[in-house]
Design a protein around this motif. Structure first.
Motif, PDB file in Angstrom:
ATOM      1  N   GLU A 160      -3.666   2.838  -0.639  1.00 28.92           N
ATOM      2  CA  GLU A 160      -3.301   4.250  -0.545  1.00 28.92           C
ATOM      3  C   GLU A 160      -2.711   4.710  -1.875  1.00 28.92           C
ATOM      4  O   GLU A 160      -1.706   4.167  -2.349  1.00 28.92           O
ATOM      5  N   PHE A 161      -3.352   5.705  -2.481  1.00 24.20           N
ATOM      6  CA  PHE A 161      -2.877   6.290  -3.727  1.00 24.20           C
ATOM      7  C   PHE A 161      -2.411   7.709  -3.415  1.00 24.20           C
ATOM      8  O   PHE A 161      -3.219   8.617  -3.242  1.00 24.20           O
ATOM      9  N   CYS A 162      -1.095   7.876  -3.331  1.00 26.76           N
ATOM     10  CA  CYS A 162      -0.556   9.150  -2.863  1.00 26.76           C
ATOM     11  C   CYS A 162       0.368   9.824  -3.865  1.00 26.76           C
ATOM     12  O   CYS A 162       0.723  10.992  -3.706  1.00 26.76           O
ATOM     13  N   GLY A 163       0.793   9.096  -4.882  1.00 24.47           N
ATOM     14  CA  GLY A 163       1.774   9.694  -5.789  1.00 24.47           C
ATOM     15  C   GLY A 163       1.306   9.742  -7.225  1.00 24.47           C
ATOM     16  O   GLY A 163       0.387  10.486  -7.560  1.00 24.47           O
ATOM     17  N   PRO A 164       1.895   8.919  -8.096  1.00 32.03           N
ATOM     18  CA  PRO A 164       1.505   8.959  -9.511  1.00 32.03           C
ATOM     19  C   PRO A 164       0.046   8.550  -9.685  1.00 32.03           C
ATOM     20  O   PRO A 164      -0.451   7.663  -8.991  1.00 32.03           O
ATOM     21  N   LEU A 177      -3.946  -0.395 -11.494  1.00 30.15           N
ATOM     22  CA  LEU A 177      -4.200   0.399 -10.292  1.00 30.15           C
ATOM     23  C   LEU A 177      -3.285  -0.029  -9.152  1.00 30.15           C
ATOM     24  O   LEU A 177      -2.770   0.810  -8.410  1.00 30.15           O
ATOM     25  N   GLN A 178      -3.087  -1.324  -8.994  1.00 33.41           N
ATOM     26  CA  GLN A 178      -2.189  -1.802  -7.946  1.00 33.41           C
ATOM     27  C   GLN A 178      -0.750  -1.353  -8.190  1.00 33.41           C
ATOM     28  O   GLN A 178      -0.005  -1.106  -7.248  1.00 33.41           O
ATOM     29  N   ASN A 179      -0.377  -1.239  -9.461  1.00 34.24           N
ATOM     30  CA  ASN A 179       0.997  -0.853  -9.793  1.00 34.24           C
ATOM     31  C   ASN A 179       1.342   0.571  -9.355  1.00 34.24           C
ATOM     32  O   ASN A 179       2.517   0.898  -9.178  1.00 34.24           O
ATOM     33  N   ILE A 180       0.316   1.431  -9.203  1.00 33.47           N
ATOM     34  CA  ILE A 180       0.601   2.819  -8.815  1.00 33.47           C
ATOM     35  C   ILE A 180       0.218   3.095  -7.357  1.00 33.47           C
ATOM     36  O   ILE A 180       0.277   4.234  -6.906  1.00 33.47           O
ATOM     37  N   ALA A 181      -0.196   2.045  -6.628  1.00 33.45           N
ATOM     38  CA  ALA A 181      -0.542   2.230  -5.217  1.00 33.45           C
ATOM     39  C   ALA A 181       0.722   2.401  -4.383  1.00 33.45           C
ATOM     40  O   ALA A 181       1.786   1.896  -4.722  1.00 33.45           O
ATOM     41  N   CYS A 182       0.597   3.126  -3.282  1.00 27.69           N
ATOM     42  CA  CYS A 182       1.749   3.411  -2.421  1.00 27.69           C
ATOM     43  C   CYS A 182       1.866   2.449  -1.239  1.00 27.69           C
ATOM     44  O   CYS A 182       2.917   2.376  -0.616  1.00 27.69           O
ATOM     45  N   SER A 183       0.808   1.756  -0.892  1.00 27.91           N
ATOM     46  CA  SER A 183       0.801   0.912   0.312  1.00 27.91           C
ATOM     47  C   SER A 183       1.169  -0.519  -0.051  1.00 27.91           C
ATOM     48  O   SER A 183       0.324  -1.306  -0.436  1.00 27.91           O
ATOM     49  N   ASP A 184       2.444  -0.844   0.068  1.00 31.58           N
ATOM     50  CA  ASP A 184       2.947  -2.162  -0.321  1.00 31.58           C
ATOM     51  C   ASP A 184       2.335  -3.321   0.464  1.00 31.58           C
ATOM     52  O   ASP A 184       1.961  -4.327  -0.131  1.00 31.58           O
ATOM     53  N   PRO A 185       2.251  -3.241   1.810  1.00 24.35           N
ATOM     54  CA  PRO A 185       1.665  -4.376   2.541  1.00 24.35           C
ATOM     55  C   PRO A 185       0.245  -4.683   2.091  1.00 24.35           C
ATOM     56  O   PRO A 185      -0.131  -5.836   1.909  1.00 24.35           O
ATOM     57  N   LEU A 186      -0.546  -3.625   1.910  1.00 28.35           N
ATOM     58  CA  LEU A 186      -1.919  -3.829   1.475  1.00 28.35           C
ATOM     59  C   LEU A 186      -1.982  -4.354   0.058  1.00 28.35           C
ATOM     60  O   LEU A 186      -2.885  -5.102  -0.303  1.00 28.35           O
ATOM     61  N   VAL A 187      -1.000  -3.947  -0.763  1.00 30.94           N
ATOM     62  CA  VAL A 187      -0.963  -4.449  -2.129  1.00 30.94           C
ATOM     63  C   VAL A 187      -0.806  -5.967  -2.126  1.00 30.94           C
ATOM     64  O   VAL A 187      -1.457  -6.683  -2.876  1.00 30.94           O
TER      65      VAL A 187
END
Length: 310
Positions: A160-164, A177-187
Motif C-alpha cells: 500500500e502506497f498512501c503517503g510519500p 519502494l519498500q521504504n515508502i510503503a505504508c503497509s508494514d506487515p506486507l513489507v
C-alpha cells in the motif's frame, strides 16, 4: 492512493547535474557503440564463431538492454525535464531491471561453465558445446530472469502506497519502494520473499561461478610450465574481471537490508560504468577479438573502428 512516483535521483547535487548528465550520456553512447560492435563483430567474423564468443555476444546484447532500462530516464531526470514516473511505469521498470539483472547473473554462470569445460575437457569441448546446447544455455538465463523477477515485483506492487511518493533513487528499485510503503506487515512478508528470491537470483549463480573457478584454478595448478598456465588462465581472465566488477558492486548495494544514500552511486557502477567497460575488457585482453577487429571491413565501413587498431 499514490498514482505516480518522483525519482529524486541526484537532485541534492544541484551544481553537478550538468556534469553528471554529460558523463552518463557519453557513457551510454559508448556502451551502446561498444557492445553493438561486439555483436556485429561476432556475427560477421568466422574467426569468432565459437561458443565463448557466442555467449559474449549474448552478454553484450543483454548489457545494451540493461542500460536502456534505467539510463534514458536518468538523463531526463538530470536535465530536469521530468522526475515523475507513473505507478505502472515504475513497476514495469522494476520488473525489467530485475529480469535483466538476474539474467546477467546466470549468464555469467553459463560463461564460467563454458570456460571450465574448455579447460577441463579441451578434446571433447567442441562436441559437447554443440549449437543446440549453446542455444539452451544462452536462452535459459533470460527465462530464469523473467520468471524470478515476477515474484518480488508482484509482492512489492501489492504494497500500500498512501503517503510519500518520492523514491530516493534514479530508478524504481525494491528497497527504495519498500521504504515508502505504508503497509508494514506486507513489507515484512515482501522483504522475506525478496531475500529468498535474492538467494536464487544472485547468490546461487555466484556460488556456481565460484565453484567453477575453484575447479579451473585446481586444473591450472596441475599444468606444467608457466607459459602453459598463463595461456590457460588467459582464456577466462576477461570473464573473471567482468564477474568481479559486477558482483562487487551488486553485493555492496544489495548486501544490506535497507537502502542508503551511497547506493545510488554504487548503482551507477553496475548500470552505467560496467556496461561501458565490458567491451573494452573483452577486446583489449583478447587476441582473437583484436585480430577480428583488424580484418573487419564491416565495422570499418560503419565507422566503429579505424584501420590502425592494434
Amino acid at each position: 492512493m499514490v498514482t505516480e512516483f518522483i525519482l529524486l535521483a541526484f537532485s541534492n547535487l544541484e551544481n553537478l547535474q550538468i556534469l553528471l548528465f554529460i558523463f552518463v550520456l557519453l557513457a551510454f553512447i559508448s556502451c551502446f557503440a561498444g557492445n553493438s560492435a561486439i555483436l556485429i563483430l561476432v556475427r560477421s567474423e568466422s574467426l569468432l564463431h565459437t561458443p565463448m564468443y557466442f555467449f559474449i555476444s549474448d552478454f553484450a546484447l543483454l548489457e545494451i538492454i540493461f542500460a536502456c532500462v534505467t539510463i534514458p530516464k536518468l538523463l531526463a531526470n538530470l536535465l530536469g525535464a521530468s522526475r515523475k514516473i507513473s505507478f505502472t511505469g515504475c513497476f514495469a521498470q522494476l520488473y525489467a531491471f530485475n529480469s535483466f539483472g538476474i539474467a546477467e547473473c546466470y549468464l555469467l554462470a553459463v560463461m564460467a561453465f563454458d570456460r571450465n569445460l574448455a579447460i577441463n575437457r579441451p578434446l571433447h569441448y567442441s562436441n559437447i558445446m554443440n549449437n543446440a546446447l549453446c542455444t539452451i544455455l544462452a536462452v535459459s538465463p533470460w527465462v530464469i530472469g523473467f520468471v524470478l523477477a515476477a515474484i518480488p515485483t508482484t509482492f512489492t506492487a501489492k504494497l500500500e502506497f498512501c503517503g510519500p511518493n518520492e523514491v530516493n533513487h534514479f530508478f524504481c528499485d525494491l528497497s527504495p519502494l519498500q521504504n515508502i510503503a505504508c503497509s508494514d506487515p506486507l513489507v515484512n512478508i515482501s522483504a522475506l520473499v525478496i531475500i529468498v528470491v535474492t538467494v536464487f537470483a544472485s547468490m546461487l549463480p555466484f556460488m556456481i561461478i565460484l565453484g567453477f573457478y575453484l575447479h579451473i584454478i585446481a586444473i591450472i595448478l596441475k599444468i606444467k610450465g608457466i607459459i602453459d598456465k598463463q595461456k590457460a588462465f588467459s582464456t577466462c581472465s576477461s570473464h573473471l574481471i567482468v564477474t568481479c566488477l559486477f558482483y562487487g558492486s551488486v553485493i555492496v548495494v544489495y548486501g544490506k537490508p535497507k537502502g542508503s544514500q551511497q547506493d545510488k552511486f554504487f548503482a551507477l557502477i553496475y548500470t552505467v560504468v560496467i556496461p561501458l567497460v565490458n567491451p573494452f575488457i573483452y577486446t583489449l585482453r583478447n587476441k582473437d577479438v583484436k585480430a577480428a577487429l583488424r580484418k573487419s571491413k564491416l565495422l570499418r565501413s560503419l565507422g566503429l573502428i579505424n584501420g590502425e587498431f592494434n
